[in-house]
Design an enzyme around this catalytic site. Structure first.
Site, PDB file in Angstrom:
ATOM      1  N   SER A   1       0.864  -1.403   0.017  1.00 57.89           N
ATOM      2  CA  SER A   1      -0.103  -0.397   0.311  1.00 57.89           C
ATOM      3  C   SER A   1       0.626   0.968   0.239  1.00 57.89           C
ATOM      4  O   SER A   1       1.911   1.510  -1.057  1.00 57.89           O
ATOM      5  CB  SER A   1      -1.286  -0.118   1.265  1.00 57.89           C
ATOM      6  OG  SER A   1      -2.123   1.037   0.655  1.00 57.89           O
TER       7      SER A   1
ATOM      8  N   HIS B   1      -7.908  -5.511  -0.328  1.00 64.59           N
ATOM      9  CA  HIS B   1      -6.183  -5.126   0.550  1.00 64.59           C
ATOM     10  C   HIS B   1      -5.878  -5.240   1.613  1.00 64.59           C
ATOM     11  O   HIS B   1      -6.566  -5.634   1.994  1.00 64.59           O
ATOM     12  CB  HIS B   1      -6.533  -3.144   0.541  1.00 64.59           C
ATOM     13  CG  HIS B   1      -5.239  -2.276   0.354  1.00 64.59           C
ATOM     14  ND1 HIS B   1      -5.209  -2.214  -0.840  1.00 64.59           N
ATOM     15  CD2 HIS B   1      -4.932  -1.350   1.594  1.00 64.59           C
ATOM     16  CE1 HIS B   1      -3.798  -1.568  -0.667  1.00 64.59           C
ATOM     17  NE2 HIS B   1      -4.026  -0.923   0.614  1.00 64.59           N
TER      18      HIS B   1
ATOM     19  N   GLU C   1      -8.591  -5.671  -4.388  1.00 64.63           N
ATOM     20  CA  GLU C   1      -7.951  -5.139  -3.100  1.00 64.63           C
ATOM     21  C   GLU C   1      -9.046  -3.944  -2.812  1.00 64.63           C
ATOM     22  O   GLU C   1      -9.419  -3.505  -1.249  1.00 64.63           O
ATOM     23  CB  GLU C   1      -7.596  -3.999  -4.556  1.00 64.63           C
ATOM     24  CG  GLU C   1      -6.221  -4.399  -4.903  1.00 64.63           C
ATOM     25  CD  GLU C   1      -4.753  -3.999  -4.015  1.00 64.63           C
ATOM     26  OE1 GLU C   1      -5.094  -4.105  -2.432  1.00 64.63           O
ATOM     27  OE2 GLU C   1      -3.873  -5.220  -4.834  1.00 64.63           O
TER      28      GLU C   1
END
Length: 529
Positions: free
Chosen positions: A201, A426, A317
């Site tokens: 990320s 995610h 995600e």
């Protein structure tokens, strides 16, 4: 007698302080502890505390200490909301190393940069022991300044700086940590010439930023996990006059003075941004010093450190952010709302997007509209952007692209919601590499099925062999081909192991999104994609 006592304690499972691991650093020796076959060293300062006159300044060298410093406990996190153990004095790192490593072992070194939108997170969330043990490597996790303390670009701070820049303090911290590792890691058994950075990320975006930064120092490799989402970055001047000025007012400094900013309490500054609602509030900036160009433009021109790269994303995600919205009281989307979003945002292309991202693709699912909406944002923000970055780098250096596609992946970062499936959302990749990773929603490590455990082994093998050799290898798993041209095969990481797949580009409608992504990246239609 002393030997007999030590032997008895070892047989009982205890490790006396006299047998704790002690290693040298430039500031003085540190004493860690053993955990199975791994030695752990925690909370080692890699820079001076960024407090007082050093707030909003590049990191300075750490001070020396007298005697042996305990490295048994993690240092505090950098100031942020939702974390009780924070301090502005937070620039520390943690090292996990095989017990038998010596100063001549020259083991590969993997430096982890945590995510959290540049406003939350800490190195202590990630225990590197499992990865160090699996690949016989050294794993380092770091803290870096976050939020407005780490990324405030402001005219008053620029004017007070000898280099006439501001912002990017968090990136400079990361570079200071890398420099510390190069200077000291040999004493822990690591090879300073075999340093791989990896992150997820905002940590993955940091890896991209370091690849294009002239100050990152020599790297051996880079692993970008769900981090190829910021195709462009604001310029310093733009950030100063927009987000910087607004931030100063928000913090209680409407006069925009440096004196007011320096007088603010660090805890107040850290709590000013909410990771659930303020993602995107801060970022790195193109300042002409730490960053010379925006990411996509730099990669397209070959203006980056040309080392082997692993780059990838997770299949679903955006479902994490959808789940967080619903879990904290937001309403689920309707089919009409998704259709209106597409119709208003995609112009003449809307019919094609309505067909590609229809809730009808999820028959019988309560959250079908949310899944369709999440799929569109996953493809645009993460999947096809990752493929763009891979395609831009591939002409210059070996690139290995992956997609983690485990439909039953653990999602430690999202609250349980009846009827809602996170898929492979995610941050779900974190549990495969850091087995003890957890957040408040799911205390304790993730639980894996037997087939998932095989995938865990494969991923850890790929990641650590990449750090050792510059190419990813794993026993009992498929060969990982280099990305040789846009749209070529990527490695699908799916239980029980992995296999190359040619379906990624079409599955994520990257051709449909091409013009929008290239335009958003400020690239011509002729750019690799």
């Amino acid at each position: 007698m002393r030997t007999a006592i030590a032997a008895a304690l070892l047989l009982a499972g205890a490790v006396p302080a006299a047998l704790a691991q002690t290693r040298p650093t430039e500031s003085g020796p540190v004493q860690g502890f053993t955990a199975g076959t791994i030695a752990q060293f925690r909370g080692i300062p890699y820079a001076a505390p960024p407090i007082g006159a050093l707030r909003w300044r590049p990191p300075a060298l750490p001070a020396a200490w007298t005697g042996t410093r305990s490295a048994a406990n993690y240092g505090p996190a950098c100031p942020q909301l939702f974390n009780a153990n924070t301090s502005e004095d937070c620039l520390s790192l943690n090292i996990s190393v095989p017990l038998n490593a010596t100063s001549t072992s020259k083991l590969p070194v993997m430096v982890w940069i945590h995510g959290g939108g540049f406003i939350s997170g800490t190195g202590s969330d990630f225990d590197g022991a499992a990865l160090a043990n699996a690949g016989h490597v050294v794993v380092v996790t770091i803290n870096y300044r976050l939020g407005y303390l780490g990324f405030l670009a402001h005219a008053a701070l620029t004017a007070a700086d000898s280099n006439h820049v501001s912002g990017n303090y968090g990136l400079l911290d990361q570079q200071a940590a890398l420099a510390w590792v190069r200077r000291n890691i040999a004493g822990f058994g690591g090879n300073p010439g075999r340093l791989t950075i990896f992150g997820e990320s905002a940590g993955g975006q940091s890896v991209v930023d370091q690849l294009i930064s002239p100050g990152a120092g020599k790297l051996a490799g880079a692993i970008i996990q769900s981090g190829a989402y910021a195709l462009t970055l604001p310029t310093l001047s733009a950030a100063e006059t927009t987000t910087g000025a607004a931030a100063a007012t928000k913090l209680g400094c409407p006069d925009q003075s440096a004196a007011c900013l320096y007088a603010l309490d660090a805890t107040k500054i850290g709590a000013a941004l909410n990771p659930l609602s303020d993602l995107g509030a801060v970022s790195a900036v193109v300042d002409g010093r730490t960053l010379l160009e925006t990411p996509a433009v730099a990669l397209n021109a070959g203006h980056f450190q040309r080392v082997p790269v692993i780059n990838g994303s997770n299949h679903d995600e955006m479902r994490l952010f959808t789940g967080l919205t619903i879990g904290f009281g937001g309403a689920a989307k309707t089919a009409d709302q998704v259709a209106a979003f597409i119709t208003s945002g995609f112009g003449s292309d809307a019919p094609a997007f309505l067909a590609a991202y229809t809730p009808n693709a999820y028959p019988g699912q309560t959250y079908a509209p949310d899944y369709a909406y999440s799929a569109l944002l996953t493809d645009q923000v993460f999947a096809c952007s990752a493929h763009l970055f891979s395609a831009l780098m591939a002409p210059y250096t070996p690139v290995y692209q992956y997609e983690l596609n485990d439909p039953n992946a653990p999602t430690q970062s999202g609250p349980d919601i009846a009827g809602f499936s996170y898929g492979n959302a995610h941050s779900s990749d974190l549990s495969y590499l850091f087995l003890n990773y957890n957040v408040a929603f799911h205390p304790g490590p993730a639980v894996f099925s037997p087939s998932q455990k095989r995938l865990v082994s494969a991923m850890q093998g790929y990641w650590t062999s990449f750090a050792r050799y510059g190419r990813p290898l794993a026993s009992q798993s498929g060969a990982w081909p280099k990305l040789v041209q846009p749209g070529s095969a990527v490695l699908e990481l799916r239980p029980p192991s992995a296999a190359a797949s040619a379906g990624f580009f079409n599955d994520h409608h990257c051709d449909l999104l091409k013009s929008r992504i290239l335009t958003g990246a400020a690239l011509p239609d002729t750019a690799p994609y």
